[in-house]
Design a protein around this motif. Sequence first.
Motif, mmCIF file in Angstrom:
data_model
loop_
_atom_site.group_PDB
_atom_site.id
_atom_site.type_symbol
_atom_site.label_atom_id
_atom_site.label_comp_id
_atom_site.label_asym_id
_atom_site.label_seq_id
_atom_site.Cartn_x
_atom_site.Cartn_y
_atom_site.Cartn_z
ATOM 1 N N LEU A 25 0.814 -1.210 0.000
ATOM 2 C CA LEU A 25 0.000 0.000 0.000
ATOM 3 C C LEU A 25 0.850 1.264 0.000
ATOM 4 C CD1 LEU A 25 -2.930 -0.848 2.458
ATOM 5 C CD2 LEU A 25 -2.988 -0.750 -0.047
ATOM 6 N N ILE A 26 1.890 1.273 0.843
ATOM 7 C CA ILE A 26 2.728 2.474 0.965
ATOM 8 C C ILE A 26 4.197 2.063 1.023
ATOM 9 C CG2 ILE A 26 3.337 4.440 2.434
ATOM 10 C CD1 ILE A 26 0.447 4.406 3.497
ATOM 11 N N ASN A 27 5.020 2.679 0.193
ATOM 12 C CA ASN A 27 6.473 2.659 0.337
ATOM 13 C C ASN A 27 6.902 4.101 0.584
ATOM 14 O OD1 ASN A 27 7.179 -0.082 -0.066
ATOM 15 N ND2 ASN A 27 7.077 0.151 -2.292
ATOM 16 N N GLU A 28 7.588 4.335 1.677
ATOM 17 C CA GLU A 28 8.006 5.706 1.983
ATOM 18 C C GLU A 28 9.449 5.694 2.476
ATOM 19 O OE1 GLU A 28 6.940 8.759 5.474
ATOM 20 O OE2 GLU A 28 5.155 8.179 4.323
ATOM 21 N N PRO A 29 10.381 6.232 1.655
ATOM 22 C CA PRO A 29 10.178 6.913 0.373
ATOM 23 C C PRO A 29 9.785 5.922 -0.717
ATOM 24 C CG PRO A 29 12.514 6.622 0.795
ATOM 25 C CD PRO A 29 11.800 6.179 2.045
ATOM 26 N N GLU A 30 9.665 6.409 -1.940
ATOM 27 C CA GLU A 30 9.138 5.576 -3.013
ATOM 28 C C GLU A 30 10.222 4.672 -3.606
ATOM 29 O OE1 GLU A 30 7.195 8.065 -5.826
ATOM 30 O OE2 GLU A 30 5.679 8.739 -4.405
ATOM 31 N N THR A 31 10.734 3.796 -2.767
ATOM 32 C CA THR A 31 11.700 2.797 -3.198
ATOM 33 C C THR A 31 11.143 1.420 -2.867
ATOM 34 O OG1 THR A 31 12.855 3.069 -1.080
ATOM 35 C CG2 THR A 31 13.729 4.286 -2.971
ATOM 36 N N ILE A 32 11.785 0.392 -3.393
ATOM 37 C CA ILE A 32 11.259 -0.965 -3.292
ATOM 38 C C ILE A 32 11.887 -1.710 -2.119
ATOM 39 C CG2 ILE A 32 11.069 -3.188 -4.467
ATOM 40 C CD1 ILE A 32 9.342 -1.002 -5.706
ATOM 41 N N TRP A 33 11.061 -2.465 -1.405
ATOM 42 C CA TRP A 33 11.550 -3.407 -0.388
ATOM 43 C C TRP A 33 11.166 -4.799 -0.879
ATOM 44 C CZ3 TRP A 33 8.976 -4.888 4.778
ATOM 45 C CH2 TRP A 33 9.871 -5.586 5.592
ATOM 46 N N PRO A 34 12.078 -5.515 -1.527
ATOM 47 C CA PRO A 34 11.704 -6.737 -2.245
ATOM 48 C C PRO A 34 11.318 -7.907 -1.353
ATOM 49 C CG PRO A 34 14.078 -6.438 -2.293
ATOM 50 C CD PRO A 34 13.508 -5.194 -1.678
ATOM 51 N N ILE A 35 10.522 -8.801 -1.929
ATOM 52 C CA ILE A 35 10.175 -10.089 -1.332
ATOM 53 C C ILE A 35 10.940 -11.162 -2.091
ATOM 54 C CG2 ILE A 35 8.325 -11.731 -0.823
ATOM 55 C CD1 ILE A 35 6.353 -9.397 -1.091
ATOM 56 N N PHE A 36 11.470 -12.138 -1.380
ATOM 57 C CA PHE A 36 12.168 -13.252 -2.011
ATOM 58 C C PHE A 36 11.370 -14.534 -1.767
ATOM 59 C CE2 PHE A 36 15.333 -10.034 -1.089
ATOM 60 C CZ PHE A 36 16.047 -9.972 -2.278
ATOM 61 N N ILE A 37 11.161 -15.303 -2.836
ATOM 62 C CA ILE A 37 10.391 -16.545 -2.758
ATOM 63 C C ILE A 37 11.212 -17.658 -3.385
ATOM 64 C CG2 ILE A 37 8.259 -17.731 -3.404
ATOM 65 C CD1 ILE A 37 6.899 -15.008 -3.526
ATOM 66 N N GLU A 38 11.346 -18.769 -2.667
ATOM 67 C CA GLU A 38 12.133 -19.903 -3.132
ATOM 68 C C GLU A 38 11.197 -20.947 -3.741
ATOM 69 O OE1 GLU A 38 15.891 -22.561 -1.604
ATOM 70 O OE2 GLU A 38 14.346 -22.037 -0.149
ATOM 71 N N GLU A 39 11.175 -21.001 -5.076
ATOM 72 C CA GLU A 39 10.316 -21.954 -5.775
ATOM 73 C C GLU A 39 10.852 -23.382 -5.651
ATOM 74 O OE1 GLU A 39 8.584 -22.800 -10.284
ATOM 75 O OE2 GLU A 39 9.808 -21.020 -9.893
ATOM 76 N N ALA A 40 12.154 -23.517 -5.669
ATOM 77 C CA ALA A 40 12.839 -24.802 -5.522
ATOM 78 C C ALA A 40 14.235 -24.510 -4.996
ATOM 79 C CB ALA A 40 12.904 -25.526 -6.869
ATOM 80 N N PRO A 41 14.933 -25.533 -4.450
ATOM 81 C CA PRO A 41 16.286 -25.273 -3.943
ATOM 82 C C PRO A 41 17.158 -24.595 -5.005
ATOM 83 C CG PRO A 41 15.553 -27.444 -3.260
ATOM 84 C CD PRO A 41 14.499 -26.919 -4.199
ATOM 85 N N GLY A 42 17.694 -23.440 -4.647
ATOM 86 C CA GLY A 42 18.542 -22.700 -5.568
ATOM 87 C C GLY A 42 17.799 -21.864 -6.586
ATOM 88 N N LYS A 43 16.477 -21.904 -6.567
ATOM 89 C CA LYS A 43 15.669 -21.129 -7.526
ATOM 90 C C LYS A 43 14.854 -20.102 -6.751
ATOM 91 C CE LYS A 43 12.682 -21.736 -11.567
ATOM 92 N NZ LYS A 43 11.915 -22.722 -12.392
ATOM 93 N N VAL A 44 15.447 -18.938 -6.567
ATOM 94 C CA VAL A 44 14.845 -17.877 -5.765
ATOM 95 C C VAL A 44 14.417 -16.735 -6.678
ATOM 96 C CG1 VAL A 44 15.238 -16.177 -3.941
ATOM 97 C CG2 VAL A 44 16.197 -18.485 -3.732
ATOM 98 N N HIS A 45 13.201 -16.260 -6.461
ATOM 99 C CA HIS A 45 12.679 -15.140 -7.235
ATOM 100 C C HIS A 45 12.603 -13.892 -6.351
ATOM 101 C CE1 HIS A 45 11.505 -17.917 -10.420
ATOM 102 N NE2 HIS A 45 10.981 -18.685 -9.481
ATOM 103 N N ARG A 46 13.062 -12.776 -6.895
ATOM 104 C CA ARG A 46 12.912 -11.481 -6.226
ATOM 105 C C ARG A 46 11.702 -10.773 -6.827
ATOM 106 N NH1 ARG A 46 16.900 -6.286 -5.299
ATOM 107 N NH2 ARG A 46 15.281 -4.716 -5.599
#
Length: 208
Positions: A113-134
Amino acid sequence: MLTFKHNKIEVLRGVIDPVALDAVQRLVRLTLSGYADDPPGFFRSDPQVKLRYPLARMHLTEAIMYALTPKIREIVGAEVLPTYSFPVINFPGAELERHTDRPACEVTCTLTLINEPETIWPIFIEEAPGKVHRLDLNPGDVAAYDGIAYPHWREAQPEGHYNVSVFYHYVLVGGPFEDWHRKELRQHMKLSELYEPKRLSQLFPTPP
């Protein structure tokens, strides 16, 4: 491109349009202004994430969850039922450690909903061992993923950065966790009217 049907991960851009997002942000800031002046008892760092403060079950965020349900059903490719929303403010330094979710979170969605300041705070998700998505989310974007099967985390939020997000959780109809929908409704019966709103003629068959 990640899709929920193939990867059980998908990012939905601009789910909340600019006018609605502006209204939601203003209402959330108004709520937080009240918490700053007179903090309620629940407004404190939660056990899972230091410097993440819950905003309780807000009617606003619950209503968005129910409104999102058809879209989540579409990307999942199956019938889903909402369980609960969890709006939070993350203060500078907040860090979500690598974890998986409980059974009520078969489909987890994170709405920024809000990023302050307007920069990104990423989420990391591990689909499989060694396969991480930002996943990088701007305000109004939603990340949907398999919260039970996929470990996910966020690194420490930078100094001076604040984030307000809402976690939305769903279960599959006919799946092993379907009863969590009813469990959550039993604990918050009034919120069930968001799922099946009453018609005005039911509320006011005659003028009051």
